[in-house]
Structure formats: C-alpha cells, structure tokens
Design a protein around this motif. Structure first.
Motif, PDB file in Angstrom:
ATOM      1  N   LYS A   1       0.846  -1.188  -0.007  1.00 17.45           N
ATOM      2  CA  LYS A   1       0.136   0.127  -0.055  1.00 17.45           C
ATOM      3  C   LYS A   1       0.949   1.130   0.082  1.00 17.45           C
ATOM      4  O   LYS A   1       1.988   1.098   0.733  1.00 17.45           O
ATOM      5  N   GLU A   2       0.456   2.323  -0.614  1.00 17.50           N
ATOM      6  CA  GLU A   2       1.413   3.520  -0.644  1.00 17.50           C
ATOM      7  C   GLU A   2       1.569   4.186   0.656  1.00 17.50           C
ATOM      8  O   GLU A   2       0.529   3.970   1.629  1.00 17.50           O
ATOM      9  N   SER A   3       2.835   4.311   1.007  1.00 16.77           N
ATOM     10  CA  SER A   3       3.113   4.759   2.280  1.00 16.77           C
ATOM     11  C   SER A   3       2.519   6.352   2.567  1.00 16.77           C
ATOM     12  O   SER A   3       2.421   7.029   1.400  1.00 16.77           O
ATOM     13  N   ASP A   4       2.765   6.906   3.752  1.00 20.84           N
ATOM     14  CA  ASP A   4       2.174   8.244   3.677  1.00 20.84           C
ATOM     15  C   ASP A   4       3.327   9.193   3.140  1.00 20.84           C
ATOM     16  O   ASP A   4       2.849  10.182   2.681  1.00 20.84           O
ATOM     17  N   GLU A   5       4.660   8.711   3.069  1.00 21.65           N
ATOM     18  CA  GLU A   5       5.559   9.638   2.511  1.00 21.65           C
ATOM     19  C   GLU A   5       5.166   9.523   0.918  1.00 21.65           C
ATOM     20  O   GLU A   5       5.204  10.764   0.342  1.00 21.65           O
ATOM     21  N   MET A   6       4.794   8.562   0.310  1.00 22.75           N
ATOM     22  CA  MET A   6       4.544   8.721  -1.047  1.00 22.75           C
ATOM     23  C   MET A   6       3.105   9.335  -1.388  1.00 22.75           C
ATOM     24  O   MET A   6       3.017  10.142  -2.448  1.00 22.75           O
ATOM     25  N   ILE A   7       1.928   9.393  -0.378  1.00 22.86           N
ATOM     26  CA  ILE A   7       0.880  10.366  -0.597  1.00 22.86           C
ATOM     27  C   ILE A   7       1.209  11.742  -0.710  1.00 22.86           C
ATOM     28  O   ILE A   7       0.795  12.232  -1.409  1.00 22.86           O
ATOM     29  N   LYS A   8       1.950  12.026   0.418  1.00 20.44           N
ATOM     30  CA  LYS A   8       2.331  13.282   0.569  1.00 20.44           C
ATOM     31  C   LYS A   8       3.325  13.805  -0.388  1.00 20.44           C
ATOM     32  O   LYS A   8       2.997  15.095  -1.028  1.00 20.44           O
TER      33      LYS A   8
END
Length: 146
Positions: free
Chosen positions: A57-64
C-alpha cells in the motif's frame, strides 16, 4: 520565429525548501521557451523501494509526495505553463535518468545543496551520478539562490 530549445524540461523536486530555489528559474525558462515541465519526485523510502516487489500500500511519504507534486503543478498551471507530474519510486539518480530518457527531455533541472566531499560521501550526490551518466543538458541551481 524562435526555435524551441527546451521542449520538455524534467524538474527534479525534493519536496523540501530546496525547491524554492529551483522553481523560479524553471518557471522563467519555461515561459521563454514555451516548454512543457515534467515535475518528478523520487520517493526512496523503504515502502517506495519495495512497492512493486511486495505489492504494498502507498506509504504516507508517497501520498504526501504525490500531493506536493500536484500542488506545485497547479501553481505553475495557474501561470499558464504546461505541466505534468510523475512520482517515481526507488533510487533517485537512476529514476531521474530513466524518466528523462524515456520522456525525451531536453533539459534536467535540479537543486544543489552545496555539499562538499565528506558530506557527499555520507549523503550521496544525486547530481553527481546524474551528471556523469546523462547526455542531456543539466541546469543546476544552488539552494538559496533566486
């Protein structure tokens, strides 16, 4: 009639304050050359580097990072510029090189932090690796310059 020298410019963004030095230069260059800007950020955290291998799943880092790219793109579009974004995953120099070649970019723009030898050994130098492996012209803006 002015020949377009830089039809497509890859703009390597860090999602940091360093980008504030690079964006004004690129914005003006794109206006002069009627360039398309390809904003690229390479997420290189643990999840990003293993995203495909483990179908994570996309990490918070990737989402941000994705949100940052789109927000930056929207601000540039408001100024009439043609902009697209790409969130890459993995090793920053290798991803920048791969995208620049695949997208047929005419220029790669990056920010330099002004590290010296020992800091580069510890932190690595994306610019050095890109510089040594590309045939595409580079624009390097030192962090803090306007």
């Amino acid at each position: 009639m002015v020949a377009v020298m830089y039809k497509k410019i890859l703009v390597a963004l860090e999602n940091s304050t360093a980008d504030k030095s690079l964006i004004p230069h690129i914005k003006e260059l794109a206006k002069i050359h009627h360039s398309h800007l390809l904003l690229v950020h390479v997420a290189d955290g643990w999840v990003a580097r293993r995203y495909e291998d483990f179908k994570l799943k996309e990490s918070d880092e990737m989402i941000k990072d994705r949100e940052y790219l789109e927000e930056t793109a929207q601000n540039l579009r408001k100024e009439g510029l043609a902009v697209s974004t790409h969130l890459a995953l993995g090793d920053p120099p290798q991803e920048i090189l791969k995208i620049a070649e695949h997208q047929k970019c005419d220029l790669i723009a990056m920010t330099s932090h002004g590290h010296r030898f020992f800091a580069d050994l510890i932190l690595g130098s994306t610019i050095e690796e890109v510089r040594h492996q590309t045939t595409i012209p580079l624009l390097i803006v030192k962090m803090g310059q306007r």
